[in-house]
Scaffold this active site. Structure first.
Site, PDB file in Angstrom:
ATOM      1  N   GLU A   1      -8.015  12.623 -26.440  1.00  0.00           N
ATOM      2  CA  GLU A   1      -7.962  12.657 -27.908  1.00  0.00           C
ATOM      3  C   GLU A   1      -9.017  13.580 -28.517  1.00  0.00           C
ATOM      4  OE1 GLU A   1      -7.276   8.962 -29.973  1.00  0.00           O
ATOM      5  OE2 GLU A   1      -8.465   9.616 -31.695  1.00  0.00           O
TER       6      GLU A   1
ATOM      7  N   SER B   1     -11.147  16.027 -27.271  1.00  0.00           N
ATOM      8  CA  SER B   1     -11.106  17.473 -26.984  1.00  0.00           C
ATOM      9  C   SER B   1      -9.839  18.087 -27.582  1.00  0.00           C
ATOM     10  CB  SER B   1     -11.196  17.741 -25.483  1.00  0.00           C
ATOM     11  OG  SER B   1     -10.151  17.105 -24.775  1.00  0.00           O
TER      12      SER B   1
ATOM     13  N   GLN C   1     -21.984  17.341 -25.780  1.00  0.00           N
ATOM     14  CA  GLN C   1     -20.826  17.437 -26.671  1.00  0.00           C
ATOM     15  C   GLN C   1     -20.850  18.649 -27.632  1.00  0.00           C
ATOM     16  OE1 GLN C   1     -20.070  14.280 -29.537  1.00  0.00           O
ATOM     17  NE2 GLN C   1     -18.098  13.881 -28.590  1.00  0.00           N
TER      18      GLN C   1
ATOM     19  N   ASP D   1     -13.542   7.663 -25.564  1.00  0.00           N
ATOM     20  CA  ASP D   1     -13.863   6.510 -26.414  1.00  0.00           C
ATOM     21  C   ASP D   1     -15.250   6.694 -27.040  1.00  0.00           C
ATOM     22  OD1 ASP D   1     -11.472   4.959 -25.487  1.00  0.00           O
ATOM     23  OD2 ASP D   1     -12.545   5.078 -23.585  1.00  0.00           O
TER      24      ASP D   1
END
Ligand code: TRH
Length: 384
Positions: free
Chosen positions: A281, A283, A263, A23
């Protein structure tokens, strides 16, 4: 690249972390692209700074408001009071239908002109999204309309998040920095020449069977697994706690636990490996931009709804071979066939070069849909 002029559009992005990192991972990526490529002044409202800090170590979990990479980050907690028109952004996005504060909604309704209000939905390859993308949803009691915005894989959806310079960055990295990056993660020279696999999945994936298949196979495999992922199976293989830095080799397999990286470094990991196991979602999408073969562990849903979504994707995904489909089904519990007791892994291994070659065409196909951030702004402008 967007020239940095004074931002003229403000945007509030509301993110409730349901669990894990997807998210906030998606919202943070969207926020940065809005600011960096489109000059939008973004406020990211997020309720869980700890999850955020895991993918972005600069986050200070004690601060109510902070600025990182020119984005205003607002810790979202108990802001149930009154908002005024001055508090309201030009574009308001709620991620995954999270309920934004009622006072904020009331102030949006009172604004003249009203802001554009979007609900950014989750990614699925199911065809029904094409009929729902950009549909209006009038507020039940206020004169205010919210619009659904769906990411997706076709031109009748919002497309996928992808930064404009990503492919160039990937090419520069893979041509001269990949080996140094893997060495910095502890990989030995022999591991660099093996089949390098990154592993990111939910706890219910049949990891022990996969490790067994690699261990007893002929092809040397190096499996790189971030700390906290598949910890039980990894610890059982290692014979010790699955801490960053831990490693063990058995048969053809070397398993190495990595730190959970920021990230941008996770992209580098995907680019560096020959095969990526990804999940959720964000990755999953990044693996597609990495242009490498991947196996998706889909986020589990009640009544196996996720199996429908998995099959919809596998049907759309042009690089898929029968072996990729069989391994994906076994990995996600669609079939109960074991991964090690059958030919699934050797057949998939043999297909890897073919899948890798087809991945570039898949990327080109996706890019014809434009990028989600630009598509979203274009749509918002039509409603202003
Ligand atoms: O973590 P996820 O499972 O996240 C989500 C959430 O569970 C969410 O509620 C659900 O709706 C969604 O899945 C479908 O998987 P995802 O989406 O791949 O997000 C992981 C993020 O973590 C992604 O932005 C990459 C990042 N990441 C790092 O920054 N460093 C790492 O070392 C790893 C392994 C991941």
């Amino acid at each position: 690249m967007h020239s940095k002029t004074k931002p003229t559009i403000s945007l509030a992005l509301f993110c409730k972390v349901v669990d894990n990192y997807g998210d906030i991972g998606i919202c943070w990526r969207l926020a940065r692209q809005l600011e960096q490529e489109h000059g939008v002044a973004v406020t990211l409202w997020v309720d869980d700074l700890r999850s955020f800090q895991r993918i972005c170590p600069q986050v200070d979990t004690e601060r109510d408001v902070q600025h990182i990479e020119h984005i205003r980050i607002q810790h979202w907690q108990n802001q149930d009071g009154v908002f005024t028109a001055d508090d309201i952004a030009d574009i308001v996005i709620e991620f995954f239908a999270c309920d934004i504060p009622p006072g904020y909604i009331a102030a949006m309704a009172a604004c003249k002109p009203q802001p554009v209000w979007l609900n950014l939905e989750g990614l699925t390859a199911e065809t029904w999204v094409e009929g729902c993308h950009t549909l209006p949803s009038p507020h039940p009691s206020l004169s205010l309309t919210k619009y659904f915005f769906f990411p997706g894989f076709t031109s009748r959806t919002g497309g996928l998040l992808v930064e404009s310079g990503l492919e160039q960055q990937r090419q520069e990295f893979t041509s001269d920095r990949q080996a140094a990056f893997l060495s910095s993660l502890g990989c030995a020279p022999a591991e660099l020449n093996s089949l390098k696999v990154s592993l990111f999945c939910y706890p219910q994936a049949p990891v022990p069977a996969l490790l067994q298949a690699w261990q007893s196979g002929e092809k040397p495999v190096t499996c790189l697994v971030p700390e906290g992922v598949a910890s039980e199976a990894v610890a059982a293989f290692l014979g010790t706690e699955a801490k960053a830095g831990a490693t063990a080799s058995r048969g053809a397999l070397t398993l190495r636990v990595l730190p959970f990286v920021p990230q941008p470094d996770y992209d580098k990991l995907l680019w560096s490996c020959d095969l990526n196991f990804v999940r959720g979602e964000d990755s999953f999408v990044r693996a597609q931009w990495a242009g490498k073969p991947f196996i998706w562990h889909i986020y589990p849903q009640d009544e196996n709804l996720h199996h429908v979504k998995l099959k919809a994707f596998l049907q759309a995904y042009t690089p898929a071979t029968p072996a990729l489909v069989a391994l994906s089904h076994a990995w996600n519990g669609v079939t109960t066939t074991g991964i090690n007791g059958t030919e699934i892994w050797p057949e998939f291994l043999a297909d890897i070069p073919q899948i890798a070659a087809a991945s570039t065409n898949w990327q080109h196909q996706l890019l014809t849909n434009g990028d989600l951030t630009s598509n979203l702004l274009k749509f918002a402008h039509t409603k202003r």
